[in-house]
Design an enzyme around this catalytic site. Structure first.
Site, mmCIF file in Angstrom:
data_model
loop_
_atom_site.group_PDB
_atom_site.id
_atom_site.type_symbol
_atom_site.label_atom_id
_atom_site.label_comp_id
_atom_site.label_asym_id
_atom_site.label_seq_id
_atom_site.Cartn_x
_atom_site.Cartn_y
_atom_site.Cartn_z
ATOM 1 C CE1 TYR A 93 -4.270 -1.218 -0.021
ATOM 2 C CE2 TYR A 93 -3.608 -2.558 1.838
ATOM 3 C CZ TYR A 93 -4.519 -2.253 0.854
ATOM 4 O OH TYR A 93 -5.663 -2.988 0.739
ATOM 5 C CG HIS A 144 -6.805 2.742 1.633
ATOM 6 N ND1 HIS A 144 -6.528 1.548 2.257
ATOM 7 C CD2 HIS A 144 -7.244 3.576 2.596
ATOM 8 C CE1 HIS A 144 -6.782 1.661 3.549
ATOM 9 N NE2 HIS A 144 -7.218 2.876 3.780
#
Length: 254
Positions: free
Chosen positions: A31, A46
């Site tokens: 991420y 996200h």
């Protein structure tokens, strides 16, 4: 779209003892790397992602680290032997182009571990892997364990094995939901499917956010399997994972 990532291990930085459960930290690295490479892409992945009836599908999956190690059960650690390792990352979104992925992950350095011990890794190479052709059937095995679950009337989560009677329906429904989330329409292809485990599933208990108030344990299965289904669903399973919690490192197959 699947990539093979080559890693070097810097044992001189923090040592060579890696906790058994490191998937959450590895997911966080992915991420954060996307965020550094392209803030707009990371926000889409996200915050928005692909959603269906309030449930998010982030539509990527990764393998555990593929390396040589000995097991020390007394301290719950993997003792890394070599100075190199590999892993695989799969992306379903078309925006995850080869150039984008290679660009953001090239020469990145990251650390996995906890307060007791950690290990530093560096990415030394990344290459696009060829996409298989299935002909309506996938025979393979798990690189990372398949997570399947259902909630009871009290909202408690029950994890079940890949060989459980309800496993086939859970696997195929999950793939259809991923299709619907990705394409924005229900799956309209061949609905026939067959699922069977061709080896006795081995249960794995994975600790997420170990040592924190948010610590949870997830039970999943390692096994060989045969899945007969529409080729589009097989592609989704290969690139985004089978079962649940793929973006946390569950359900990558080969």
């Amino acid at each position: 779209m699947r990539f093979k990532v080559q890693l070097s291990i810097d044992k001189n930085a923090y040592g060579n003892a890696l906790p058994f459960s490191y998937q959450y930290e590895l997911s966080s690295f992915i991420y954060h790397t996307l965020a550094k490479g392209n803030a707009e892409y990371a926000e889409w992945l996200h915050e928005n992602g692909f959603s269906l009836e309030g449930k998010q599908f982030r539509l990527f999956v990764f393998s555990p680290l593929l390396l040589k190690a000995s097991v020390n059960k007394d301290i719950n650690r993997l003792i890394l032997v070599d100075d190199v390792a590999t892993m695989q990352i799969g992306f379903l979104p078309e925006r995850s182009t080869e150039e984008f992925v290679k660009g953001v992950f090239a020469e990145q350095r990251f650390t996995l571990g906890d307060k007791i011990s950690k290990v530093q890794f560096s990415i030394t190479g990344i290459e696009l892997m060829p996409t298989p052709e299935w002909g309506g059937e996938m025979r393979g095995e798990t690189l990372s364990p398949i997570c399947l679950s259902q909630k009871n009337e009290e909202g408690q989560v029950h994890y079940f094995s890949a060989s459980a009677p309800e496993a086939g329906e859970a696997v195929i429904n999950n793939l259809r939901n991923k299709y619907r989330a990705f394409y924005g329409k229900p799956f309209a292809g061949d609905t026939a499917f067959e699922w069977e485990t061709t080896s006795e599933p081995r249960a794995k208990l994975i600790t997420v956010k170990a040592g924190t108030p948010q610590q949870t344990k997830i039970r999943a299965s390692l096994c060989r399997f045969r899945l007969k289904a529409d080729n589009e669903l097989l592609r989704i399973g290969y690139e985004a994972g089978l079962g649940e919690k793929n973006s946390m490192g569950f359900g990558m197959v080969k």
